[in-house]
Design a protein around this motif. Structure first.
Motif, PDB file in Angstrom:
ATOM      1  N   LYS A  32       0.829  -1.207   0.000  1.00 45.52           N
ATOM      2  CA  LYS A  32       0.000   0.000   0.000  1.00 45.52           C
ATOM      3  C   LYS A  32       0.864   1.257   0.000  1.00 45.52           C
ATOM      4  CE  LYS A  32      -3.724   0.357   2.460  1.00 45.52           C
ATOM      5  NZ  LYS A  32      -4.715   0.296   3.554  1.00 45.52           N
ATOM      6  N   LYS A  33       1.894   1.270   0.820  1.00 45.39           N
ATOM      7  CA  LYS A  33       2.800   2.424   0.880  1.00 45.39           C
ATOM      8  C   LYS A  33       3.523   2.618  -0.445  1.00 45.39           C
ATOM      9  CE  LYS A  33       2.513   4.287   4.929  1.00 45.39           C
ATOM     10  NZ  LYS A  33       2.025   5.647   5.086  1.00 45.39           N
ATOM     11  N   CYS A  34       3.951   1.524  -1.050  1.00 43.90           N
ATOM     12  CA  CYS A  34       4.636   1.597  -2.339  1.00 43.90           C
ATOM     13  C   CYS A  34       3.722   2.208  -3.392  1.00 43.90           C
ATOM     14  CB  CYS A  34       5.104   0.210  -2.760  1.00 43.90           C
ATOM     15  SG  CYS A  34       5.895   0.169  -4.376  1.00 43.90           S
ATOM     16  N   ILE A  35       2.472   1.791  -3.419  1.00 45.21           N
ATOM     17  CA  ILE A  35       1.505   2.331  -4.382  1.00 45.21           C
ATOM     18  C   ILE A  35       1.266   3.813  -4.116  1.00 45.21           C
ATOM     19  CG2 ILE A  35      -0.908   2.219  -5.147  1.00 45.21           C
ATOM     20  CD1 ILE A  35      -0.736  -0.841  -4.637  1.00 45.21           C
ATOM     21  N   GLN A  36       1.071   4.169  -2.839  1.00 49.98           N
ATOM     22  CA  GLN A  36       0.803   5.562  -2.482  1.00 49.98           C
ATOM     23  C   GLN A  36       1.990   6.465  -2.822  1.00 49.98           C
ATOM     24  OE1 GLN A  36      -0.143   5.358   1.667  1.00 49.98           O
ATOM     25  NE2 GLN A  36      -2.237   4.631   1.308  1.00 49.98           N
ATOM     26  N   ARG A  37       3.187   6.033  -2.545  1.00 51.01           N
ATOM     27  CA  ARG A  37       4.374   6.871  -2.741  1.00 51.01           C
ATOM     28  C   ARG A  37       4.789   6.979  -4.205  1.00 51.01           C
ATOM     29  NH1 ARG A  37       7.963   4.543   2.287  1.00 51.01           N
ATOM     30  NH2 ARG A  37       6.831   5.652   3.911  1.00 51.01           N
ATOM     31  N   ASN A  38       4.628   5.913  -4.958  1.00 52.98           N
ATOM     32  CA  ASN A  38       5.204   5.875  -6.296  1.00 52.98           C
ATOM     33  C   ASN A  38       4.208   6.039  -7.442  1.00 52.98           C
ATOM     34  OD1 ASN A  38       7.994   5.250  -5.431  1.00 52.98           O
ATOM     35  ND2 ASN A  38       7.046   3.356  -4.698  1.00 52.98           N
ATOM     36  N   PHE A  39       2.949   5.706  -7.223  1.00 54.82           N
ATOM     37  CA  PHE A  39       2.022   5.662  -8.351  1.00 54.82           C
ATOM     38  C   PHE A  39       0.774   6.514  -8.166  1.00 54.82           C
ATOM     39  CE2 PHE A  39       3.823   1.247  -7.854  1.00 54.82           C
ATOM     40  CZ  PHE A  39       4.883   1.456  -8.717  1.00 54.82           C
ATOM     41  N   ARG A  40       0.683   7.294  -7.106  1.00 57.88           N
ATOM     42  CA  ARG A  40      -0.548   8.045  -6.860  1.00 57.88           C
ATOM     43  C   ARG A  40      -0.798   9.145  -7.891  1.00 57.88           C
ATOM     44  NH1 ARG A  40       1.149  11.060  -1.338  1.00 57.88           N
ATOM     45  NH2 ARG A  40       2.902  12.204  -2.192  1.00 57.88           N
ATOM     46  N   ASN A  41       0.230   9.653  -8.524  1.00 59.42           N
ATOM     47  CA  ASN A  41       0.065  10.722  -9.513  1.00 59.42           C
ATOM     48  C   ASN A  41      -0.096  10.197 -10.937  1.00 59.42           C
ATOM     49  OD1 ASN A  41       0.298  12.673  -7.523  1.00 59.42           O
ATOM     50  ND2 ASN A  41       2.528  12.712  -7.685  1.00 59.42           N
ATOM     51  N   ASP A  42       0.017   8.901 -11.127  1.00 57.60           N
ATOM     52  CA  ASP A  42      -0.094   8.295 -12.458  1.00 57.60           C
ATOM     53  C   ASP A  42      -1.561   7.983 -12.741  1.00 57.60           C
ATOM     54  OD1 ASP A  42       0.197   6.970 -14.828  1.00 57.60           O
ATOM     55  OD2 ASP A  42       1.808   5.649 -14.143  1.00 57.60           O
ATOM     56  N   ILE A  43      -2.257   8.938 -13.359  1.00 53.17           N
ATOM     57  CA  ILE A  43      -3.699   8.821 -13.603  1.00 53.17           C
ATOM     58  C   ILE A  43      -3.994   7.675 -14.571  1.00 53.17           C
ATOM     59  CG2 ILE A  43      -5.755  10.005 -14.475  1.00 53.17           C
ATOM     60  CD1 ILE A  43      -4.656  11.117 -11.836  1.00 53.17           C
ATOM     61  N   SER A  44      -3.177   7.514 -15.608  1.00 50.76           N
ATOM     62  CA  SER A  44      -3.434   6.448 -16.588  1.00 50.76           C
ATOM     63  C   SER A  44      -3.301   5.069 -15.938  1.00 50.76           C
ATOM     64  CB  SER A  44      -2.491   6.565 -17.781  1.00 50.76           C
ATOM     65  OG  SER A  44      -1.150   6.376 -17.374  1.00 50.76           O
ATOM     66  N   LEU A  45      -2.351   4.918 -15.025  1.00 55.59           N
ATOM     67  CA  LEU A  45      -2.198   3.644 -14.307  1.00 55.59           C
ATOM     68  C   LEU A  45      -3.413   3.382 -13.427  1.00 55.59           C
ATOM     69  CD1 LEU A  45      -0.384   1.204 -13.608  1.00 55.59           C
ATOM     70  CD2 LEU A  45       0.515   2.576 -11.714  1.00 55.59           C
ATOM     71  N   PHE A  46      -3.902   4.436 -12.771  1.00 55.86           N
ATOM     72  CA  PHE A  46      -5.082   4.291 -11.914  1.00 55.86           C
ATOM     73  C   PHE A  46      -6.310   3.906 -12.730  1.00 55.86           C
ATOM     74  CE2 PHE A  46      -8.814   6.097  -9.751  1.00 55.86           C
ATOM     75  CZ  PHE A  46      -8.768   5.356  -8.587  1.00 55.86           C
ATOM     76  N   GLU A  47      -6.496   4.563 -13.891  1.00 51.46           N
ATOM     77  CA  GLU A  47      -7.641   4.225 -14.748  1.00 51.46           C
ATOM     78  C   GLU A  47      -7.534   2.796 -15.264  1.00 51.46           C
ATOM     79  OE1 GLU A  47      -7.470   7.299 -17.670  1.00 51.46           O
ATOM     80  OE2 GLU A  47      -8.539   8.738 -16.396  1.00 51.46           O
ATOM     81  N   GLN A  48      -6.330   2.387 -15.613  1.00 54.99           N
ATOM     82  CA  GLN A  48      -6.101   1.013 -16.064  1.00 54.99           C
ATOM     83  C   GLN A  48      -6.410   0.036 -14.935  1.00 54.99           C
ATOM     84  OE1 GLN A  48      -2.070   0.390 -17.289  1.00 54.99           O
ATOM     85  NE2 GLN A  48      -2.420  -1.712 -17.956  1.00 54.99           N
ATOM     86  N   HIS A  49      -6.001   0.388 -13.719  1.00 53.53           N
ATOM     87  CA  HIS A  49      -6.271  -0.454 -12.548  1.00 53.53           C
ATOM     88  C   HIS A  49      -7.773  -0.623 -12.350  1.00 53.53           C
ATOM     89  CE1 HIS A  49      -6.196  -1.963  -8.427  1.00 53.53           C
ATOM     90  NE2 HIS A  49      -7.027  -0.993  -8.119  1.00 53.53           N
TER      91      HIS A  49
END
Length: 123
Positions: A32-49
């Motif tokens: 969870k921390k890894c996702i929050q720290r490294n990928f929270r600003n990646d909107i395309s990754l979030f939409e893909q998720h």
């Protein structure tokens, strides 16, 4: 040490932190921390998720329905089959002139649990 590339890959495929933690054999909080720290600003990754997460949920629902049908079918297979039921209760049936099985009404009413395939031949 946690592999951020694998976390990103699994996250993009739609898996949540708990599932990723199970795959990588690490704590859920670490993922969870890894996702929050490294990928929270990646909107395309979030939409893909989100898109892939919905697909995973749908596949799980289909799997649950399939498992329920399989359980019901296996339960039904534990009991006597249609032909065997007729063979064991042969005294309750007679054959008419055309060779079809007919329920002998002198033995009582047509049973409610009579298989559908033989229900239509009873007169």
């Amino acid at each position: 040490m946690l592999d951020k590339k694998r976390v990103k890959e699994f996250y993009g495929l739609g898996y949540n932190a708990s599932e990723i933690a199970n795959f990588l054999a690490v704590k859920r909080e670490t993922v969870k921390k890894c996702i929050q720290r490294n990928f929270r600003n990646d909107i395309s990754l979030f939409e893909q998720h989100i898109k892939n997460r919905e697909e995973i949920k749908l596949k799980r629902e289909v799997w649950k329905v399939r498992e329920c049908k399989r359980a019901i079918d296996s339960t039904n297979n534990k009991y006597i089959g249609n032909a065997q039921l007729i063979n064991w209760n042969r005294q309750s049936y007679k054959t008419n002139k055309s060779g079809r099985l007919v329920f002998d009404t002198s033995r009582g009413a047509i049973p409610g649990d009579l298989p559908k395939s033989y229900r239509q031949v009873c007169y």
